[in-house]
Design a protein around this motif. Structure first.
Motif, short mmCIF file in Angstrom:
data_model
loop_
_atom_site.label_atom_id
_atom_site.label_comp_id
_atom_site.label_asym_id
_atom_site.label_seq_id
_atom_site.Cartn_x
_atom_site.Cartn_y
_atom_site.Cartn_z
N VAL A 141 0.85 -1.19 0.00
CA VAL A 141 0.00 0.00 0.00
C VAL A 141 0.89 1.24 0.00
N GLN A 142 0.99 1.87 -1.17
CA GLN A 142 1.81 3.07 -1.33
C GLN A 142 0.95 4.31 -1.55
N LEU B 106 -6.64 -5.91 3.46
CA LEU B 106 -6.85 -6.74 4.66
C LEU B 106 -6.95 -8.22 4.33
N SER B 107 -7.35 -8.55 3.11
CA SER B 107 -7.49 -9.95 2.73
C SER B 107 -6.14 -10.65 2.59
N CYS B 108 -5.08 -9.88 2.44
CA CYS B 108 -3.76 -10.46 2.21
C CYS B 108 -3.12 -10.90 3.53
N HIS B 109 -2.21 -11.85 3.45
CA HIS B 109 -1.55 -12.36 4.65
C HIS B 109 -0.67 -11.30 5.31
N THR B 110 -0.03 -10.47 4.51
CA THR B 110 0.87 -9.45 5.03
C THR B 110 0.54 -8.11 4.37
N MET C 274 -2.29 -0.04 15.65
CA MET C 274 -3.46 -0.85 15.98
C MET C 274 -3.26 -2.33 15.65
N GLY C 275 -2.22 -2.63 14.90
CA GLY C 275 -1.98 -4.01 14.49
C GLY C 275 -2.60 -4.39 13.17
N LEU C 276 -3.09 -3.40 12.42
CA LEU C 276 -3.72 -3.68 11.13
C LEU C 276 -2.74 -3.60 9.96
N VAL C 277 -1.63 -2.94 10.15
CA VAL C 277 -0.55 -2.92 9.17
C VAL C 277 0.62 -3.68 9.76
N ASP C 278 1.15 -4.62 9.00
CA ASP C 278 2.23 -5.47 9.51
C ASP C 278 3.59 -4.80 9.45
N VAL C 279 3.88 -4.15 8.32
CA VAL C 279 5.20 -3.54 8.11
C VAL C 279 4.98 -2.10 7.67
N LEU C 280 5.56 -1.16 8.40
CA LEU C 280 5.47 0.26 8.09
C LEU C 280 6.85 0.78 7.73
N VAL C 281 6.95 1.44 6.57
CA VAL C 281 8.25 1.94 6.12
C VAL C 281 8.10 3.36 5.58
N GLN D 59 11.24 -2.36 -1.40
CA GLN D 59 12.33 -3.02 -0.68
C GLN D 59 11.81 -3.78 0.53
N ALA D 60 10.79 -3.23 1.20
CA ALA D 60 10.22 -3.90 2.37
C ALA D 60 9.52 -5.20 1.97
N VAL D 61 8.81 -5.16 0.85
CA VAL D 61 8.16 -6.39 0.35
C VAL D 61 9.22 -7.44 0.03
N GLU D 62 10.27 -7.02 -0.64
CA GLU D 62 11.34 -7.96 -0.98
C GLU D 62 11.97 -8.56 0.27
#
Length: 299
Positions: free
Chosen positions: A135-136, A148-152, A207-214, A221-224
């Protein structure tokens, strides 16, 4: 970002840009590829939904054949966007037209196709794929549900996400409640859905709804990095998907039943709600090209 797979040339789609990397077993699905050449709206138009479903079926069939041939390995699918919005949600113009005509079959068919798509990302397309939402840009309504449907969920800072459907007296019916309750308590999910507020990616991460914040510009790069981490523990990651499905199942039947409620609720909306939808449609057109903005007439 990623390199094409020479063994499996990516199928071309009208609204998607699909890129595959054979080395990392990654399949990138970029929405809104058509907006680069043709102004429009970064929402779930019927063509985009059809393309996503076709992409999912094609990839699932290929991976199932590969597994049958003894080829193993954890696969990743990344849902991303080719424009400055991740996805602004359902096709409100389509909704308004169907509601005015009281066309329940058309609205139900649209909603069920949406549910089929998000459930496929959630279930790993029934072939053990790990799904990642990158999500950019803003993810609103159905766009947030898709993430939200995605695992990460990997999100860049400064992005807005939320479920604004209550602004026109509707609720998000394509998976929001089911997916939110996997990450936060049900009462908190209900408050979020009924408030209609937008949240920053920073707030959602807390809140725990986003797993990785960059930071901005570092999403790819974070996805990779997520993919590299998963490739170090492929069996554990695959097993975790199976365990999660056992412990916290979200069935397609459940989601279809919820979306039936959404359709029946939508068909009860009055002129005030429809005018609100149409104002949002005009705003969407202005955001990504004003070509058709003026044809959305307010009564």
């Amino acid at each position: 970002m990623s390199t094409p797979n020479p063994r499996f040339p990516a199928t071309r789609y009208a609204t998607l840009r699909v890129v595959e990397n054979s080395e990392t077993a990654t399949h990138w699905c970029h929405m809104h590829a058509d907006l680069a050449a043709t102004p429009g709206r970064a929402c779930f138009k019927p063509q985009l939904i059809n393309d996503i479903l076709k992409f999912q079926r094609n990839l699932s069939d290929r991976l199932r054949r590969a597994q049958h041939d003894g080829q193993q390995g954890l696969q990743h699918v990344v849902l991303a966007s080719d424009c400055d919005a991740f996805n602004l949600g359902g096709d409100l113009e389509y909704f308004c037209d169907a509601i005015r005509r009281q066309d329940r079959p058309a609205l139900l068919a649209y909603a069920r196709e949406c549910v089929n798509g998000v459930h496929a990302f959630h279930s790993g397309m029934d072939v053990g794929v790990h799904s990642i939402a990158l999500v950019q840009g803003d993810a609103l309504g159905g766009g947030f549900e898709a993430a939200l449907s995605c695992h990460t969920i990997v999100a860049e800072e400064g992005v807005s996400m939320g479920l604004p459907e209550v602004l026109f007296d509707l609720f998000p019916g394509m998976g929001a409640y089911s997916f939110l309750c996997k990450r936060i308590p049900p009462h908190q999910a209900e408050r979020l859905m009924l408030a209609g507020d937008l949240y920053s990616s920073e707030q959602l991460h807390a809140m725990g709804l986003v797993d990785v914040l960059v930071p901005r510009g570092q999403g790819v790069q974070a996805v990779e990095q997520v993919i590299r981490d998963n490739r170090r523990i492929p069996h554990a990651r695959a097993a975790m998907h199976r365990v999660r499905a056992m412990a916290q199942p979200i069935t397609l039947d459940e989601m279809q039943a919820i979306t039936d409620v959404w359709v029946d609720t939508a068909l009860q909306l009055g002129s005030k709600s429809l005018r609100t939808m149409e104002r949002l449609v005009r705003a969407q057109y202005r955001r990504h090209g004003e070509g058709d903005a003026e044809r959305v007439q307010l009564p």
